[in-house]
Design a protein around this motif. Structure first.
Motif, PDB file in Angstrom:
ATOM      1  N   ALA A   1     -17.765  -3.274  10.233  1.00  0.00           N
ATOM      2  CA  ALA A   1     -18.570  -3.866   9.166  1.00  0.00           C
ATOM      3  C   ALA A   1     -18.115  -3.278   7.831  1.00  0.00           C
ATOM      4  O   ALA A   1     -17.756  -2.104   7.734  1.00  0.00           O
ATOM      5  N   LEU A   2     -18.115  -4.100   6.800  1.00  0.00           N
ATOM      6  CA  LEU A   2     -17.695  -3.640   5.479  1.00  0.00           C
ATOM      7  C   LEU A   2     -18.731  -2.673   4.909  1.00  0.00           C
ATOM      8  O   LEU A   2     -19.931  -2.925   4.971  1.00  0.00           O
ATOM      9  N   PRO A   3     -18.252  -1.564   4.340  1.00  0.00           N
ATOM     10  CA  PRO A   3     -19.188  -0.610   3.736  1.00  0.00           C
ATOM     11  C   PRO A   3     -19.751  -1.185   2.429  1.00  0.00           C
ATOM     12  O   PRO A   3     -19.208  -2.120   1.859  1.00  0.00           O
ATOM     13  N   PRO A   4     -20.827  -0.589   1.941  1.00  0.00           N
ATOM     14  CA  PRO A   4     -21.421  -1.059   0.680  1.00  0.00           C
ATOM     15  C   PRO A   4     -20.415  -0.911  -0.475  1.00  0.00           C
ATOM     16  O   PRO A   4     -19.513  -0.081  -0.424  1.00  0.00           O
ATOM     17  N   PRO A   5     -20.575  -1.698  -1.527  1.00  0.00           N
ATOM     18  CA  PRO A   5     -19.623  -1.659  -2.658  1.00  0.00           C
ATOM     19  C   PRO A   5     -19.511  -0.278  -3.308  1.00  0.00           C
ATOM     20  O   PRO A   5     -18.434   0.093  -3.768  1.00  0.00           O
ATOM     21  N   GLU A   6     -20.610   0.485  -3.331  1.00  0.00           N
ATOM     22  CA  GLU A   6     -20.551   1.829  -3.930  1.00  0.00           C
ATOM     23  C   GLU A   6     -19.589   2.729  -3.164  1.00  0.00           C
ATOM     24  O   GLU A   6     -18.823   3.485  -3.750  1.00  0.00           O
ATOM     25  N   VAL A   7     -19.627   2.616  -1.839  1.00  0.00           N
ATOM     26  CA  VAL A   7     -18.741   3.436  -0.999  1.00  0.00           C
ATOM     27  C   VAL A   7     -17.290   3.012  -1.200  1.00  0.00           C
ATOM     28  O   VAL A   7     -16.391   3.845  -1.309  1.00  0.00           O
ATOM     29  N   VAL A   8     -17.063   1.717  -1.275  1.00  0.00           N
ATOM     30  CA  VAL A   8     -15.702   1.210  -1.495  1.00  0.00           C
ATOM     31  C   VAL A   8     -15.176   1.726  -2.831  1.00  0.00           C
ATOM     32  O   VAL A   8     -14.021   2.157  -2.943  1.00  0.00           O
ATOM     33  N   SER A   9     -16.024   1.714  -3.852  1.00  0.00           N
ATOM     34  CA  SER A   9     -15.630   2.206  -5.179  1.00  0.00           C
ATOM     35  C   SER A   9     -15.276   3.690  -5.122  1.00  0.00           C
ATOM     36  O   SER A   9     -14.256   4.119  -5.670  1.00  0.00           O
TER      37      SER A   9
ATOM     38  N   TYR B   1     -11.326   8.111  -4.963  1.00  0.00           N
ATOM     39  CA  TYR B   1     -10.839   9.283  -4.232  1.00  0.00           C
ATOM     40  C   TYR B   1      -9.343   9.162  -3.946  1.00  0.00           C
ATOM     41  O   TYR B   1      -8.584  10.096  -4.221  1.00  0.00           O
ATOM     42  N   TRP B   2      -8.929   8.010  -3.416  1.00  0.00           N
ATOM     43  CA  TRP B   2      -7.512   7.859  -3.059  1.00  0.00           C
ATOM     44  C   TRP B   2      -6.634   7.807  -4.309  1.00  0.00           C
ATOM     45  O   TRP B   2      -5.480   8.274  -4.282  1.00  0.00           O
ATOM     46  N   ALA B   3      -7.159   7.278  -5.398  1.00  0.00           N
ATOM     47  CA  ALA B   3      -6.395   7.301  -6.653  1.00  0.00           C
ATOM     48  C   ALA B   3      -6.195   8.736  -7.108  1.00  0.00           C
ATOM     49  O   ALA B   3      -5.099   9.126  -7.555  1.00  0.00           O
ATOM     50  N   SER B   4      -7.231   9.563  -6.990  1.00  0.00           N
ATOM     51  CA  SER B   4      -7.131  10.976  -7.344  1.00  0.00           C
ATOM     52  C   SER B   4      -6.140  11.704  -6.441  1.00  0.00           C
ATOM     53  O   SER B   4      -5.340  12.514  -6.909  1.00  0.00           O
ATOM     54  N   VAL B   5      -6.207  11.416  -5.159  1.00  0.00           N
ATOM     55  CA  VAL B   5      -5.282  12.050  -4.218  1.00  0.00           C
ATOM     56  C   VAL B   5      -3.843  11.692  -4.568  1.00  0.00           C
ATOM     57  O   VAL B   5      -2.963  12.546  -4.607  1.00  0.00           O
TER      58      VAL B   5
END
Length: 173
Positions: free
Chosen positions: A103-111, A116-120
């Motif tokens: 199931a797709l996570p809520p939009p806040e989690v996706v954001s 996070y991955w951009a920072s990494v």
């Protein structure tokens, strides 16, 4: 189709007809040929009736085998339909479970995951050499000392908070 009783009667007639004509076989006179002719006719009819009985038995057996094959074919078709239905049910259950798992996570989690991955990705080049043991701590000594001080301050605050809590609970008792 001849019933088993008719076949038994034909066999009985054939056996008794041969037994009745046996004395005629031993005649030596001119009547021998006449008797022989009658015996031949009886034997011929007996063979024909035996062949007819065998043919009838074979036809009955073939009919039984065909019925058995039809029954087996029907059972196989029913089993195939049942198995197909079960397979469809299992596939539907699997699909239902897959949609629950993925199931797709809520939009806040996706954001947050995106940030996070951009920072990494931003810090990977800086940390790569450090992790390989080829470079010093990537953020700088000042930041490292500051981070250590922050951690120590938080630990001190937490321990003082625990101590004050213990003291207040002792005072209440």
């Amino acid at each position: 189709m001849t019933s088993p009783h008719v076949a038994l009667a034909q066999t009985w007639r054939c056996d008794h007809a041969q037994a009745a004509l046996k004395p005629n076989i031993h005649r030596v006179s001119g009547a021998f040929r006449k008797g022989q002719c009658g015996v031949r006719r009886v034997r011929f009819h007996c063979r024909v009736s035996q062949r007819l009985m065998l043919l009838q038995q074979m036809e009955n057996k073939l009919g039984d085998q065909n019925k058995e094959k039809a029954s087996q074919r029907q059972a196989a078709e029913n089993a195939f339909k049942r198995n197909l239905s079960l397979l469809k049910d299992i596939e539907a259950a699997e699909e239902s479970l897959q949609t629950r798992i993925h199931a797709l996570p809520p939009p806040e989690v996706v954001s947050l995951e995106t940030l996070y991955w951009a920072s990494v990705e931003e810090y990977i080049p800086k940390w790569e050499q450090f992790l390989l043991g080829r470079a010093p701590y990537p953020i700088g000594v000042e930041n490292q000392i500051e981070a250590e001080n922050t951690i120590q301050n938080k630990a001190a605050i937490a321990s003082s908070h625990t101590v004050s809590k213990n003291l207040s609970s002792k005072a209440e008792h």
